[in-house]
Scaffold this motif. Structure first.
Motif, PDB file in Angstrom:
ATOM      1  N   SER A  69       0.821  -1.219   0.000  1.00 14.87           N
ATOM      2  CA  SER A  69       0.000   0.000   0.000  1.00 14.87           C
ATOM      3  C   SER A  69       0.849   1.260   0.000  1.00 14.87           C
ATOM      4  CB  SER A  69      -0.920  -0.003   1.230  1.00 14.87           C
ATOM      5  OG  SER A  69      -1.752  -1.134   1.249  1.00 14.87           O
ATOM      6  N   LEU A  70       2.050   1.186  -0.542  1.00 15.58           N
ATOM      7  CA  LEU A  70       2.980   2.312  -0.441  1.00 15.58           C
ATOM      8  C   LEU A  70       2.395   3.591  -1.029  1.00 15.58           C
ATOM      9  CD1 LEU A  70       5.792   3.253   0.428  1.00 15.58           C
ATOM     10  CD2 LEU A  70       6.640   2.541  -1.827  1.00 15.58           C
ATOM     11  N   GLN A 124      -5.088  -1.673  16.126  1.00 12.18           N
ATOM     12  CA  GLN A 124      -5.562  -2.201  14.848  1.00 12.18           C
ATOM     13  C   GLN A 124      -6.824  -3.040  15.081  1.00 12.18           C
ATOM     14  OE1 GLN A 124      -2.732  -2.781  11.748  1.00 12.18           O
ATOM     15  NE2 GLN A 124      -1.110  -3.210  13.222  1.00 12.18           N
ATOM     16  N   LYS A 125      -7.854  -2.721  14.317  1.00  8.29           N
ATOM     17  CA  LYS A 125      -9.136  -3.380  14.511  1.00  8.29           C
ATOM     18  C   LYS A 125      -9.106  -4.792  13.932  1.00  8.29           C
ATOM     19  CE  LYS A 125     -11.666   1.003  14.302  1.00  8.29           C
ATOM     20  NZ  LYS A 125     -12.756   1.760  13.632  1.00  8.29           N
ATOM     21  N   TRP A 175      -9.379  -5.241   0.351  1.00  9.99           N
ATOM     22  CA  TRP A 175     -10.382  -4.229   0.005  1.00  9.99           C
ATOM     23  C   TRP A 175     -10.714  -3.288   1.171  1.00  9.99           C
ATOM     24  CZ3 TRP A 175     -11.290  -9.503   0.000  1.00  9.99           C
ATOM     25  CH2 TRP A 175     -12.072  -9.990   1.050  1.00  9.99           C
ATOM     26  N   LYS A 176     -10.081  -3.503   2.334  1.00  8.37           N
ATOM     27  CA  LYS A 176     -10.295  -2.596   3.462  1.00  8.37           C
ATOM     28  C   LYS A 176      -9.144  -1.614   3.643  1.00  8.37           C
ATOM     29  CE  LYS A 176     -13.332  -5.715   6.007  1.00  8.37           C
ATOM     30  NZ  LYS A 176     -13.628  -6.378   7.298  1.00  8.37           N
ATOM     31  N   ARG A 231      -8.030   1.073   2.020  1.00  7.97           N
ATOM     32  CA  ARG A 231      -8.264   2.513   1.931  1.00  7.97           C
ATOM     33  C   ARG A 231      -8.926   3.052   3.194  1.00  7.97           C
ATOM     34  NH1 ARG A 231      -7.967   6.398  -1.664  1.00  7.97           N
ATOM     35  NH2 ARG A 231      -7.377   4.919  -3.311  1.00  7.97           N
ATOM     36  N   VAL A 232      -9.935   2.355   3.676  1.00  8.18           N
ATOM     37  CA  VAL A 232     -10.639   2.810   4.877  1.00  8.18           C
ATOM     38  C   VAL A 232      -9.718   2.796   6.086  1.00  8.18           C
ATOM     39  CG1 VAL A 232     -12.493   2.254   6.492  1.00  8.18           C
ATOM     40  CG2 VAL A 232     -12.921   2.153   4.037  1.00  8.18           C
ATOM     41  N   LEU A 233      -8.946   1.733   6.247  1.00  9.01           N
ATOM     42  CA  LEU A 233      -8.108   1.643   7.444  1.00  9.01           C
ATOM     43  C   LEU A 233      -6.974   2.656   7.408  1.00  9.01           C
ATOM     44  CD1 LEU A 233      -5.156  -0.108   7.158  1.00  9.01           C
ATOM     45  CD2 LEU A 233      -6.788  -1.890   6.558  1.00  9.01           C
ATOM     46  N   TYR A 234      -6.405   2.913   6.237  1.00  8.17           N
ATOM     47  CA  TYR A 234      -5.348   3.930   6.169  1.00  8.17           C
ATOM     48  C   TYR A 234      -5.914   5.339   6.307  1.00  8.17           C
ATOM     49  CZ  TYR A 234      -1.671   0.579   5.152  1.00  8.17           C
ATOM     50  OH  TYR A 234      -0.756  -0.449   5.238  1.00  8.17           O
ATOM     51  N   GLN A 235      -7.140   5.548   5.876  1.00  2.00           N
ATOM     52  CA  GLN A 235      -7.791   6.828   6.148  1.00  2.00           C
ATOM     53  C   GLN A 235      -7.897   7.045   7.653  1.00  2.00           C
ATOM     54  OE1 GLN A 235     -11.501   6.543   4.036  1.00  2.00           O
ATOM     55  NE2 GLN A 235     -10.664   7.357   2.131  1.00  2.00           N
TER      56      GLN A 235
END
Length: 270
Positions: free
Chosen positions: A30-31, A188-189, A203-204, A206-210
């Protein structure tokens, strides 16, 4: 784009900040996304110094298949950081649990992470770190632990109970380190984690890095936010390559920076 053109662009670039990224598989996968999420809060273009790579250790050389990388504390990122001009610096540290399954003791792992934090704080870096996903690790059943240990860490001899206990010590140690050194530590959830307990569900991301990168804060006016919207859609103009690695035991070198994003963010990969 050849290296000469990239070097010329680097000399002409005017980054508004510096982003330092330390991690392993999750960061590697996810760099670009991580860079964009940090820039969303802190602006860009940026000078990015990254030490990443699948299976990366914070303190020792690590090998995945045919490729070997030096430990994060031993790579050339730190000399480049010392040589860089003073500018606002934002640092993200993640993927710390690898070293548990490489067999290193918790106190050694914590020493390596502490050293990184201290080097970054010399440059007044705003630091955000993820803790170990301890809930996911503790809930990993024996059969799944054995499967993924043998797949990702074939040299590891730790039992599930030994690995979980060491992970707990590192987890608590990072909490104490964050309190002592005064940086942001993110839990971390469990719902973010895949079946192996340590990698993110694709697929999660983007949400987690937001969620995680929201801890980087900077006062931005409306014009700045208009600029950061462009950062969200930018792509690689050239993907970064490792400054140093061994492939089949042979050393390979690549001048840095070696990566370029559309807004002229330059990425050095160590």
């Amino acid at each position: 784009m050849n290296q000469a053109m990239l070097t010329a662009l680097y000399r002409q670039s005017s980054p508004v900040n510096r982003i330092v990224l330390l991690g392993a598989s999750n960061l590697t996968l996810s760099l670009r996304l991580v860079i964009q999420q940090i820039q969303h809060h802190c602006g860009g273009p940026s000078e990015v110094l990254a030490a990443a790579g699948h299976g990366r250790s914070y303190g020792q050389s690590s090998q995945v298949l045919i490729r070997e990388l030096p430990g994060i504390i031993a790579c050339d990122l730190w000399s480049q950081l010392e040589a860089s001009d003073a500018r606002p610096t934002y640092a993200f540290l993640t993927d710390i649990g690898n070293d548990v399954l490489y067999g290193f003791l918790p106190h050694q792992i914590l020493q390596w992470v502490t050293w990184c934090v201290e080097q970054l704080q010399k440059h007044s870096a705003h630091i955000v770190m993820t803790n170990l996903p301890i809930v996911s690790i503790e809930s990993l059943p024996e059969w799944r632990y054995q499967l993924f240990r043998n797949l990702f860490y074939p040299s590891c001899q730790l039992s599930r109970n030994e690995a979980v206990e060491r992970a707990r010590v590192v987890h608590q140690g990072l909490i104490e380190l964050a309190a002592h050194k005064q940086f942001m530590l993110c839990g971390q959830k469990p719902e973010w984690m895949s079946m192996d307990g340590i990698h993110y569900v694709y697929w999660k991301r983007r949400v987690l890095y937001q969620h995680i990168c929201a801890h980087f804060s900077a006062s931005r006016d409306q014009a700045d936010f208009a600029g950061t919207k462009k950062l969200f859609s930018q792509n690689w103009q050239q993907r970064p390559r490792f400054a140093y690695q061994k492939v089949f035991g042979k050393e390979r070198h690549c001048p840095q920076p070696s990566g370029l994003l559309a807004d002229r963010t330059m990425v050095s990969l160590y």
